[in-house]
Design an enzyme around this catalytic site. Structure first.
Site, mmCIF file in Angstrom:
data_model
loop_
_atom_site.group_PDB
_atom_site.id
_atom_site.type_symbol
_atom_site.label_atom_id
_atom_site.label_comp_id
_atom_site.label_asym_id
_atom_site.label_seq_id
_atom_site.Cartn_x
_atom_site.Cartn_y
_atom_site.Cartn_z
ATOM 1 N N GLY A 6 25.818 -46.882 -54.856
ATOM 2 C CA GLY A 6 26.522 -47.803 -55.737
ATOM 3 C C GLY A 6 25.921 -47.957 -57.124
ATOM 4 O O GLY A 6 26.012 -49.027 -57.716
ATOM 5 N N MET A 84 33.870 -42.268 -50.087
ATOM 6 C CA MET A 84 33.917 -40.906 -49.549
ATOM 7 C C MET A 84 34.944 -40.721 -48.429
ATOM 8 O O MET A 84 34.788 -39.834 -47.586
ATOM 9 C CB MET A 84 32.521 -40.493 -49.052
ATOM 10 C CG MET A 84 31.466 -40.492 -50.143
ATOM 11 S SD MET A 84 31.859 -39.425 -51.541
ATOM 12 C CE MET A 84 31.440 -37.837 -50.843
ATOM 13 N N HIS A 103 34.607 -38.944 -60.978
ATOM 14 C CA HIS A 103 34.297 -37.662 -60.353
ATOM 15 C C HIS A 103 33.303 -36.904 -61.233
ATOM 16 O O HIS A 103 33.482 -36.844 -62.452
ATOM 17 C CB HIS A 103 35.576 -36.838 -60.182
ATOM 18 C CG HIS A 103 35.341 -35.548 -59.452
ATOM 19 N ND1 HIS A 103 35.087 -35.507 -58.106
ATOM 20 C CD2 HIS A 103 35.286 -34.271 -59.895
ATOM 21 C CE1 HIS A 103 34.887 -34.246 -57.736
ATOM 22 N NE2 HIS A 103 35.010 -33.479 -58.806
ATOM 23 N N GLU A 137 46.668 -36.252 -54.178
ATOM 24 C CA GLU A 137 45.824 -35.075 -53.968
ATOM 25 C C GLU A 137 44.372 -35.411 -54.300
ATOM 26 O O GLU A 137 44.106 -36.233 -55.179
ATOM 27 C CB GLU A 137 46.288 -33.926 -54.879
ATOM 28 C CG GLU A 137 47.685 -33.426 -54.595
ATOM 29 C CD GLU A 137 47.790 -32.745 -53.240
ATOM 30 O OE1 GLU A 137 46.941 -31.895 -52.950
ATOM 31 O OE2 GLU A 137 48.708 -33.099 -52.473
HETATM 32 C C1 GRF Z 1 28.841 -40.271 -58.164
HETATM 33 O O1 GRF Z 1 28.310 -39.054 -58.565
HETATM 34 C C2 GRF Z 1 30.336 -40.231 -58.252
HETATM 35 O O2 GRF Z 1 30.799 -39.488 -59.320
HETATM 36 C C3 GRF Z 1 30.705 -39.573 -56.961
HETATM 37 O O3 GRF Z 1 29.814 -40.123 -56.021
HETATM 38 C C4 GRF Z 1 28.625 -40.520 -56.675
HETATM 39 C C5 GRF Z 1 28.397 -41.956 -56.355
HETATM 40 O O4 GRF Z 1 27.178 -42.419 -56.827
HETATM 41 N N1 GRF Z 1 32.106 -39.743 -56.673
HETATM 42 P P1 GRF Z 1 26.849 -43.975 -56.776
HETATM 43 O O5 GRF Z 1 27.048 -44.425 -55.334
HETATM 44 O O6 GRF Z 1 27.748 -44.678 -57.726
HETATM 45 O O7 GRF Z 1 25.404 -44.057 -57.177
#
Ligand code: GRF
Length: 211
Positions: A6, A84, A103, A137
């Site tokens: 996070g 995720m 992303h 998507e």
């Molecule tokens: C980040 O690299 C984001 O782009 C990807 O997952 C990672 C999350 O990192 N989708 P965090 O949990 O915000 O430190």
């Protein structure tokens, strides 16, 4: 909505506490009970809720619980920040133009996982990160804000990821503020900001006039 550490959530928490923020974070949802991001929310006095996907028989009932929680907190915008789980098209459409994702690539390049290694393997001169409006998507939708990161000689996936993450932390608060201020409109593969074609390239000369 998060699944892990996070760090992006943290910069959103911090930016939303600023006096000029158009957004307020009212609830943080994680699909993993052990996500450190839940602690970050608690420390900031924000409602934090773990909704463990493994406790539901199917995606629909898992998402129904998420929806109920979002409604309980009168949520207007959803930010995916390292969340995720794949979301169903039904869920995504409910939040059309009101859900952001970050992303770690210059979308539309390198959707999916292992973006940094794939960029290195291809020998591209620059990499970066993108905040976009979410479509069904994976890692798809109108591109709103990007930041470019040069690939340095000797970079490995870890060093490149670290520099990209710094830029992620820069662009996500900007993207949320723009959406919360009502300055974002969809325009095909891109999102416009104040009617100007996106994605906004943070760090570019043009971005200075918008921000
Ligand atoms: C980040 O690299 C984001 O782009 C990807 O997952 C990672 C999350 O990192 N989708 P965090 O949990 O915000 O430190």
């Amino acid at each position: 909505m998060i699944s892990g550490g996070g760090s992006n959530l943290q910069v959103l928490i911090d930016s939303c506490m600023g006096p000029d923020s158009a957004a307020e974070i009212v609830v943080v949802i994680s699909n993993r009970e052990d996500a450190y991001g839940l602690k970050r929310a608690e420390q900031a006095g924000i409602a934090a809720k773990a909704i463990d996907h493994t406790g539901f028989p199917d995606r629909h009932s898992f998402e129904q619980q998420i929806l109920t929680t979002l409604q309980e907190h009168s949520v207007e915008i959803v930010c995916l920040a390292g969340f995720m789980r794949i979301l169903t098209p039904e869920f995504v459409e409910k939040w059309r133009d009101r859900m952001l994702n970050i992303h770690p690539s210059l979308l539309p390049a390198y959707k999916g996982l292992h973006t940094h290694q794939r960029a290195l393997d291809d020998g591209v001169p620059e990499h970066g990160c993108t905040v976009h409006l979410v479509r069904p998507e994976l890692d798809d939708g109108p591109l709103l804000v990007q930041a470019k990161v040069p690939v340095e000689p000797g970079d490995d996936a870890e060093s490149l990821a670290a520099r990209v993450l710094v830029q992620e932390h820069r662009i996500y608060p900007i993207a949320l503020q723009l959406l919360a201020e009502g300055r974002v409109t969809e325009s095909g593969a891109h999102a416009d900001v104040d009617g100007m074609p996106g994605p906004l390239q943070v760090g570019s000369a043009e971005s200075a006039s918008v921000l």
